[in-house]
Design an enzyme around this catalytic site. Structure first.
Site, PDB file in Angstrom:
ATOM      1  N   TYR A  50     -30.240   5.464  43.575  1.00  0.00           N
ATOM      2  CA  TYR A  50     -29.988   6.027  42.223  1.00  0.00           C
ATOM      3  C   TYR A  50     -29.744   7.560  42.319  1.00  0.00           C
ATOM      4  O   TYR A  50     -30.515   8.202  42.853  1.00  0.00           O
ATOM      5  CB  TYR A  50     -31.313   5.691  41.354  1.00  0.00           C
ATOM      6  CG  TYR A  50     -31.262   4.288  40.533  1.00  0.00           C
ATOM      7  CD1 TYR A  50     -30.159   4.694  39.571  1.00  0.00           C
ATOM      8  CD2 TYR A  50     -31.898   3.327  40.395  1.00  0.00           C
ATOM      9  CE1 TYR A  50     -30.068   3.629  38.332  1.00  0.00           C
ATOM     10  CE2 TYR A  50     -31.584   2.535  39.478  1.00  0.00           C
ATOM     11  CZ  TYR A  50     -30.476   2.313  38.557  1.00  0.00           C
ATOM     12  OH  TYR A  50     -30.617   1.421  37.714  1.00  0.00           O
ATOM     13  N   GLU A  52     -28.992   9.435  38.771  1.00  0.00           N
ATOM     14  CA  GLU A  52     -28.658   9.772  37.362  1.00  0.00           C
ATOM     15  C   GLU A  52     -28.499  11.063  37.327  1.00  0.00           C
ATOM     16  O   GLU A  52     -29.423  12.069  37.824  1.00  0.00           O
ATOM     17  CB  GLU A  52     -29.489   9.275  36.531  1.00  0.00           C
ATOM     18  CG  GLU A  52     -29.428   7.766  36.162  1.00  0.00           C
ATOM     19  CD  GLU A  52     -30.420   6.988  35.542  1.00  0.00           C
ATOM     20  OE1 GLU A  52     -31.027   7.768  34.692  1.00  0.00           O
ATOM     21  OE2 GLU A  52     -30.688   5.762  35.536  1.00  0.00           O
ATOM     22  N   ASP A 196      -3.934   8.480  29.445  1.00  0.00           N
ATOM     23  CA  ASP A 196      -4.421   7.456  30.305  1.00  0.00           C
ATOM     24  C   ASP A 196      -3.606   7.272  31.287  1.00  0.00           C
ATOM     25  O   ASP A 196      -2.253   6.533  31.102  1.00  0.00           O
ATOM     26  CB  ASP A 196      -4.901   6.347  29.578  1.00  0.00           C
ATOM     27  CG  ASP A 196      -5.429   5.171  30.022  1.00  0.00           C
ATOM     28  OD1 ASP A 196      -5.440   5.154  31.238  1.00  0.00           O
ATOM     29  OD2 ASP A 196      -6.031   4.395  29.407  1.00  0.00           O
ATOM     30  N   THR A 222      -8.116   4.882  36.257  1.00  0.00           N
ATOM     31  CA  THR A 222      -8.982   4.328  37.148  1.00  0.00           C
ATOM     32  C   THR A 222      -8.600   4.647  38.509  1.00  0.00           C
ATOM     33  O   THR A 222      -7.320   5.317  38.622  1.00  0.00           O
ATOM     34  CB  THR A 222      -8.564   2.669  37.108  1.00  0.00           C
ATOM     35  OG1 THR A 222      -7.148   2.616  36.943  1.00  0.00           O
ATOM     36  CG2 THR A 222      -9.169   2.110  35.773  1.00  0.00           C
ATOM     37  N   LYS A 225      -5.435   1.190  41.122  1.00  0.00           N
ATOM     38  CA  LYS A 225      -4.402   0.956  40.952  1.00  0.00           C
ATOM     39  C   LYS A 225      -3.151   1.598  41.855  1.00  0.00           C
ATOM     40  O   LYS A 225      -3.261   1.417  42.992  1.00  0.00           O
ATOM     41  CB  LYS A 225      -3.888   0.970  39.332  1.00  0.00           C
ATOM     42  CG  LYS A 225      -4.679   0.382  38.495  1.00  0.00           C
ATOM     43  CD  LYS A 225      -4.007   0.389  36.902  1.00  0.00           C
ATOM     44  CE  LYS A 225      -4.937  -0.575  36.275  1.00  0.00           C
ATOM     45  NZ  LYS A 225      -6.173  -0.126  35.506  1.00  0.00           N
ATOM     46  N   ARG A 231     -12.280   0.048  43.097  1.00  0.00           N
ATOM     47  CA  ARG A 231     -12.502  -0.166  41.313  1.00  0.00           C
ATOM     48  C   ARG A 231     -13.459   0.641  40.936  1.00  0.00           C
ATOM     49  O   ARG A 231     -14.430   0.793  41.284  1.00  0.00           O
ATOM     50  CB  ARG A 231     -12.908  -1.661  41.187  1.00  0.00           C
ATOM     51  CG  ARG A 231     -12.201  -2.543  41.767  1.00  0.00           C
ATOM     52  CD  ARG A 231     -12.367  -4.090  41.354  1.00  0.00           C
ATOM     53  NE  ARG A 231     -11.727  -4.100  40.003  1.00  0.00           N
ATOM     54  CZ  ARG A 231     -10.450  -4.500  39.726  1.00  0.00           C
ATOM     55  NH1 ARG A 231      -9.749  -4.628  41.033  1.00  0.00           N
ATOM     56  NH2 ARG A 231      -9.912  -4.546  38.830  1.00  0.00           N
TER      57      ARG A 231
HETATM   58  N1  DSN Z   1      -6.510  -4.864  33.259  1.00  0.00           N
HETATM   59  C1  DSN Z   1      -5.537  -3.561  33.377  1.00  0.00           C
HETATM   60  C2  DSN Z   1      -4.297  -3.887  33.754  1.00  0.00           C
HETATM   61  O1  DSN Z   1      -3.913  -4.902  34.533  1.00  0.00           O
HETATM   62  O2  DSN Z   1      -3.175  -3.436  33.454  1.00  0.00           O
HETATM   63  C3  DSN Z   1      -5.607  -2.507  32.445  1.00  0.00           C
HETATM   64  O3  DSN Z   1      -6.911  -2.044  32.236  1.00  0.00           O
END
Ligand code: DSN
Length: 416
Positions: A50, A52, A196, A222, A225, A231
């Site tokens: 932990y 925080e 974003d 994120t 990707k 993730r």
């Molecule tokens: N679920 C994601 C995507 O597949 O684009 C976006 O959050």
């Protein structure tokens, strides 16, 4: 004791998923294959801790190692994207975007984002999301004739509704995002501009898409990707004021302890993304996407906006006489993994829409190039055409067989 010993059922299912990922041509544009190094960092004892708070100011003792790991991740994010501040603690993209609301808005304030059916994200103010229920959403879309964002419409909506927050970016946008134009509109109406970049972070890091730095006030992404990490998510800012507000919003505003095993894996992914090889990868993702789009266009597919500038292609299957869902299911059985997706001005329902969404981050991570994209486009055409004629079983079986030879030739990173 090993996982196989303690829980053979789950161990076998993980092996089955490994085999499935290895044997499939993964075309979902928001997915990727992480490296063995990223996988290793994810499965470590860091999950036991932990922490925080932030480095140097935690609410638990024993942070000698965690503080160093989080600081390295932050420094690498700052250096890779050229920002002054980074927060690497958001659990994923939606919590990261929620932190932006908490940092800059009061409940009921107006947020402007791209509508979900046009390629935006749920958290950009869509009605079923907390962001659409607890704030006042205004949505822009794309022009019906071009499939592209109309910046005049965005400006007119912003002037009319005076949003406090504007989101640019999304989940199904095949074209370059005009960050300077969004920034100019945000400045005109006094809004915070949030970029974003979840889908395109890896392309930006590799120099294959313009950066929002210097234009957007805050950047969310994120990490799993095109960036090819675990993730997780990050928030970035240039000004101290914005960074302080974001940090407070992430912790203690929304989250408790950060996922330290993920933080370590983000650090590893950021190191990998700063190499010349990653830049080559990012450019190849776009080259592959263009090659696949060209092949599909030549075979009579209707692509939203007529093509692609990035990793993503959105296909309206109406002209092929088949809906997105049956096409995606047949393609999956043939070993081509896509997702059915709404297209702009879609007359069909979101759970049974007109389109499919594909992209090239994963196949490029496997080392495939333009020749393989043309082959994939041909297979997609064969399967979709057969589904439209309601006579797909033989074609699916044949394509699956041919495709196995391709997946064997291009092993997926991180898999045994
Ligand atoms: N679920 C994601 C995507 O597949 O684009 C976006 O959050």
């Amino acid at each position: 004791m090993s996982l196989a010993h303690v829980d053979p059922e789950i161990a076998e299912l993980i092996k089955a998923e490994e085999r499935r990922q290895a044997d499939t041509v993964k075309l979902i544009p928001s997915e990727n294959y992480v490296s063995r190094a990223v996988l290793e960092a994810t499965g470590t004892v860091l999950t036991n801790k932990y922490s925080e708070g932030y480095a140097g100011k935690r609410y638990y003792e024993g942070q000698q190692v965690i503080d160093q790991i989080e600081s390295i991740a932050i420094d690498r994010a700052k250096s890779l994207f050229g920002v002054n501040h980074a927060n690497v603690q958001p659990y994923s993209g939606s919590p990261a975007n929620l932190a932006i609301y908490l940092a800059f808005l009061q409940p009921g304030d107006t947020v402007m984002g791209m509508g979900l059916p046009f390629g935006g994200h749920l958290t950009h103010g869509w009605s079923v999301s907390a962001t659409g229920k607890w704030f006042t959403p205004v949505r822009y879309g794309v022009r019906e004739d071009t499939g592209r964002i109309d910046m005049d419409e965005v400006r007119a909506l912003a002037l009319e509704h005076r949003p406090k927050l504007i989101f640019c970016g999304g989940t199904a946008i095949p074209r370059e995002i005009d960050f300077p134009a969004f920034a100019s509109i945000a400045r005109e109406v006094g809004a915070v501009l949030a970029a974003d970049i979840a889908h395109i972070a890896g392309l930006i890091a590799g120099g294959a898409h313009p950066s929002p730095v210097g234009h957007a006030d805050v950047i969310s992404t994120t990490t799993h990707k095109t960036l090819r990490g675990p993730r997780g998510a990050m928030l970035m800012a240039t000004s101290d004021e914005h960074a302080t507000a974001l940090n407070k919003a992430v912790f203690p505003g929304l989250q408790g302890g950060p996922h330290n095993h993920t933080t370590a894996a983000i650090a590893v992914a950021l190191k990998e993304a700063s190499t010349p090889e990653f830049s080559v990868y990012a450019h190849q993702v776009v080259a592959n996407s263009r090659a696949l789009a060209e092949e599909l266009l030549a075979r009579g597919f209707d692509l939203v906006s007529g093509g692609t500038d990035n990793h993503l292609i959105l296909i309206d299957l109406t002209s092929k006489g088949v809906a997105g869902k049956p096409a995606a299911k047949a393609l999956d059985r043939a070993g081509l993994e896509t997702n059915y997706n709404t297209v702009p001005f879609d007359p069909r329902k979101p759970f049974d829409p007109s389109g499919i969404r594909i992209g090239t981050p994963s196949v490029t991570s496997r080392g495939m190039g333009e020749a393989e994209m043309r082959q994939i486009g041909a297979w997609m055409d064969e399967v979709v055409t057969a589904v439209a004629k309601d006579d797909a079983e033989d074609v699916i079986a044949r394509v699956h067989g041919e495709l196995s030879e391709l997946t064997a030739r291009f092993p997926a990173p991180g898999l045994a």
